[in-house]
Design a protein around this motif. Structure first.
Motif, PDB file in Angstrom:
ATOM      1  N   MET A  56      31.554 103.402   3.492  1.00 42.88           N
ATOM      2  CA  MET A  56      31.121 102.839   2.216  1.00 42.88           C
ATOM      3  C   MET A  56      32.181 103.134   1.164  1.00 42.88           C
ATOM      4  N   LYS A  57      32.619 102.086   0.483  1.00 41.55           N
ATOM      5  CA  LYS A  57      33.747 102.198  -0.435  1.00 41.55           C
ATOM      6  C   LYS A  57      33.304 102.394  -1.883  1.00 41.55           C
ATOM      7  N   SER A  58      34.092 103.172  -2.599  1.00 32.04           N
ATOM      8  CA  SER A  58      33.823 103.439  -4.002  1.00 32.04           C
ATOM      9  C   SER A  58      35.131 103.722  -4.729  1.00 32.04           C
ATOM     10  N   GLU A  59      35.113 103.544  -6.038  1.00 29.67           N
ATOM     11  CA  GLU A  59      36.333 103.698  -6.823  1.00 29.67           C
ATOM     12  C   GLU A  59      36.379 105.061  -7.525  1.00 29.67           C
ATOM     13  N   PRO A  60      37.325 105.919  -7.174  1.00 29.47           N
ATOM     14  CA  PRO A  60      37.392 107.264  -7.766  1.00 29.47           C
ATOM     15  C   PRO A  60      38.150 107.331  -9.078  1.00 29.47           C
ATOM     16  N   GLU A  61      38.795 106.233  -9.475  1.00 28.71           N
ATOM     17  CA  GLU A  61      39.586 106.224 -10.699  1.00 28.71           C
ATOM     18  C   GLU A  61      38.961 105.286 -11.727  1.00 28.71           C
ATOM     19  N   SER A  62      39.120 105.618 -12.988  1.00 24.62           N
ATOM     20  CA  SER A  62      38.506 104.840 -14.063  1.00 24.62           C
ATOM     21  C   SER A  62      38.981 103.393 -14.055  1.00 24.62           C
ATOM     22  N   ARG A  63      38.008 102.498 -14.173  1.00 22.43           N
ATOM     23  CA  ARG A  63      38.277 101.070 -14.356  1.00 22.43           C
ATOM     24  C   ARG A  63      37.095 100.511 -15.141  1.00 22.43           C
ATOM     25  N   PHE A  64      37.401  99.819 -16.227  1.00 24.34           N
ATOM     26  CA  PHE A  64      36.340  99.372 -17.126  1.00 24.34           C
ATOM     27  C   PHE A  64      35.994  97.909 -16.907  1.00 24.34           C
ATOM     28  N   GLU A  65      34.698  97.645 -16.835  1.00 21.10           N
ATOM     29  CA  GLU A  65      34.180  96.285 -16.785  1.00 21.10           C
ATOM     30  C   GLU A  65      33.138  96.141 -17.890  1.00 21.10           C
ATOM     31  N   ASN A  66      33.374  95.188 -18.777  1.00 21.63           N
ATOM     32  CA  ASN A  66      32.468  94.978 -19.905  1.00 21.63           C
ATOM     33  C   ASN A  66      32.232  96.278 -20.689  1.00 21.63           C
ATOM     34  N   GLY A  67      33.296  97.056 -20.808  1.00 20.52           N
ATOM     35  CA  GLY A  67      33.225  98.285 -21.577  1.00 20.52           C
ATOM     36  C   GLY A  67      32.607  99.463 -20.850  1.00 20.52           C
ATOM     37  N   ILE A  68      32.285  99.299 -19.582  1.00 19.28           N
ATOM     38  CA  ILE A  68      31.652 100.364 -18.813  1.00 19.28           C
ATOM     39  C   ILE A  68      32.603 100.832 -17.714  1.00 19.28           C
ATOM     40  N   ASP A  69      32.765 102.144 -17.607  1.00 19.06           N
ATOM     41  CA  ASP A  69      33.631 102.714 -16.582  1.00 19.06           C
ATOM     42  C   ASP A  69      32.909 102.674 -15.241  1.00 19.06           C
ATOM     43  N   VAL A  70      33.512 102.009 -14.264  1.00 21.05           N
ATOM     44  CA  VAL A  70      32.871 101.864 -12.952  1.00 21.05           C
ATOM     45  C   VAL A  70      33.299 102.959 -11.971  1.00 21.05           C
ATOM     46  N   LYS A  71      34.000 103.958 -12.458  1.00 24.55           N
ATOM     47  CA  LYS A  71      34.459 105.064 -11.612  1.00 24.55           C
ATOM     48  C   LYS A  71      33.288 105.780 -10.946  1.00 24.55           C
ATOM     49  N   PHE A  72      33.430 106.030  -9.644  1.00 24.14           N
ATOM     50  CA  PHE A  72      32.477 106.885  -8.930  1.00 24.14           C
ATOM     51  C   PHE A  72      33.129 107.358  -7.638  1.00 24.14           C
ATOM     52  N   GLY A  73      33.660 108.570  -7.683  1.00 25.96           N
ATOM     53  CA  GLY A  73      34.292 109.162  -6.512  1.00 25.96           C
ATOM     54  C   GLY A  73      33.378 110.171  -5.845  1.00 25.96           C
ATOM     55  N   ILE A  74      33.833 110.723  -4.758  1.00 29.54           N
ATOM     56  CA  ILE A  74      32.989 111.663  -4.023  1.00 29.54           C
ATOM     57  C   ILE A  74      32.681 112.907  -4.851  1.00 29.54           C
ATOM     58  N   GLU A  75      33.591 113.302  -5.717  1.00 29.78           N
ATOM     59  CA  GLU A  75      33.325 114.453  -6.588  1.00 29.78           C
ATOM     60  C   GLU A  75      32.191 114.149  -7.566  1.00 29.78           C
ATOM     61  N   ASP A  76      32.064 112.888  -7.966  1.00 28.28           N
ATOM     62  CA  ASP A  76      30.966 112.501  -8.846  1.00 28.28           C
ATOM     63  C   ASP A  76      29.635 112.602  -8.113  1.00 28.28           C
ATOM     64  N   LEU A  77      29.609 112.173  -6.865  1.00 29.40           N
ATOM     65  CA  LEU A  77      28.392 112.306  -6.057  1.00 29.40           C
ATOM     66  C   LEU A  77      28.035 113.774  -5.866  1.00 29.40           C
ATOM     67  N   LYS A  78      29.033 114.567  -5.567  1.00 32.41           N
ATOM     68  CA  LYS A  78      28.825 115.994  -5.326  1.00 32.41           C
ATOM     69  C   LYS A  78      28.242 116.694  -6.549  1.00 32.41           C
ATOM     70  N   ALA A  79      28.580 116.198  -7.744  1.00 31.91           N
ATOM     71  CA  ALA A  79      28.156 116.847  -8.982  1.00 31.91           C
ATOM     72  C   ALA A  79      26.743 116.462  -9.429  1.00 31.91           C
ATOM     73  N   LEU A  80      26.144 115.460  -8.798  1.00 29.44           N
ATOM     74  CA  LEU A  80      24.818 114.992  -9.208  1.00 29.44           C
ATOM     75  C   LEU A  80      23.715 115.933  -8.730  1.00 29.44           C
ATOM     76  N   PRO A  81      22.542 115.906  -9.372  1.00 26.49           N
ATOM     77  CA  PRO A  81      21.405 116.695  -8.884  1.00 26.49           C
ATOM     78  C   PRO A  81      21.098 116.387  -7.425  1.00 26.49           C
ATOM     79  N   ASN A  82      20.936 117.435  -6.629  1.00 22.20           N
ATOM     80  CA  ASN A  82      20.706 117.298  -5.189  1.00 22.20           C
ATOM     81  C   ASN A  82      21.860 116.589  -4.479  1.00 22.20           C
ATOM     82  N   GLN A  83      22.967 116.417  -5.188  1.00 24.70           N
ATOM     83  CA  GLN A  83      24.150 115.742  -4.629  1.00 24.70           C
ATOM     84  C   GLN A  83      23.760 114.393  -4.026  1.00 24.70           C
TER      85      GLN A  83
END
Length: 222
Positions: A56-83
């Motif tokens: 499953m692919k995801s973008e780990p570096e910032s990229r903005f669409e309609n003013g919203i950053d679509v970045k989401f790397g594995i470190e972002d998943l790891k940092a979420l509640p319950n990962q």
């Protein structure tokens, strides 16, 4: 389940420097211009063999669409509640159908795309099977789809949970070398979807493909 705000996960999904054209936010465009047969909506998953491993692919570096950053790397998943987070924003019918095949407990590689060095960063687990992707109804979300109605939603998502990082990052460049070797002489990566269905942000893996790629973390880079 992850909090609703974690639905940003899908934005990351798919524009990559490895030749794919399905894009988070732009995925609706990709779904309309995909290869023959992939732009047809189907209420059921294809009658192809059921798979038990995924990429499953995801973008780990910032990229903005309609003013919203679509970045989401594995470190972002790891940092979420319950990962844990939902994997929303997929707007390609074949990728959606693959998600609808996913079963709780199955493993997936977290693949970093559309970045300086795309490749496999870690492993996550499917912790909730496919259900309605709410971002398709949110006019403020980059994945809003005006053609999808609550009475007959088009798009689904799953919940994923971080398991671990790879012992070493396995880059696309290395995987491609093995793919070319195996295509010429035989081997588990000869038909890997990463190269045969490169547009898709959600891809099936055979057990042989998954095990081979996993084994690379204990080997020196090719």
């Amino acid at each position: 389940m992850s909090p609703k705000k974690n639905a940003r996960v899908g934005k990351r999904a798919a524009s990559s420097g490895d030749g794919e054209t399905e894009r988070a936010g732009g995925k609706r465009k990709a779904a309309a211009s995909d290869e023959t047969g992939e732009n047809k909506e189907s209420s059921k998953s294809p009658a192809s063999p059921q798979h038990c491993h995924w990429l499953m692919k995801s973008e780990p570096e910032s990229r903005f669409e309609n003013g919203i950053d679509v970045k989401f790397g594995i470190e972002d998943l790891k940092a979420l509640p319950n990962q844990t987070s939902c994997w929303d924003g997929v707007r390609n019918y074949q990728a959606r159908n693959f998600m609808r095949q996913m079963k709780e407990g199955q493993l997936a590689f977290f693949y970093h795309s559309n970045c300086k060095e795309p490749g496999i960063a870690g492993i996550m687990k499917i912790v909730k099977e496919a259900y309605v992707d709410h971002t398709q109804f949110d006019k403020k979300d980059v994945h809003y789809d005006a053609t999808s109605k609550p009475a007959n939603p088009k798009w689904s998502m799953v919940d994923v949970q971080y398991q671990r990082m790879m012992k070493r990052f396995v880059p696309l460049s290395e995987l491609k070398k093995y793919h070319l070797q195996h295509r010429a002489k035989g081997g588990p990566l000869k038909d890997m979807a990463l190269f045969t269905r490169a547009r898709l942000s959600v891809q099936p893996l055979t057990t042989e493909e998954f095990d081979f790629v996993l084994s690379l973390e204990d080997k020196q880079p090719l």
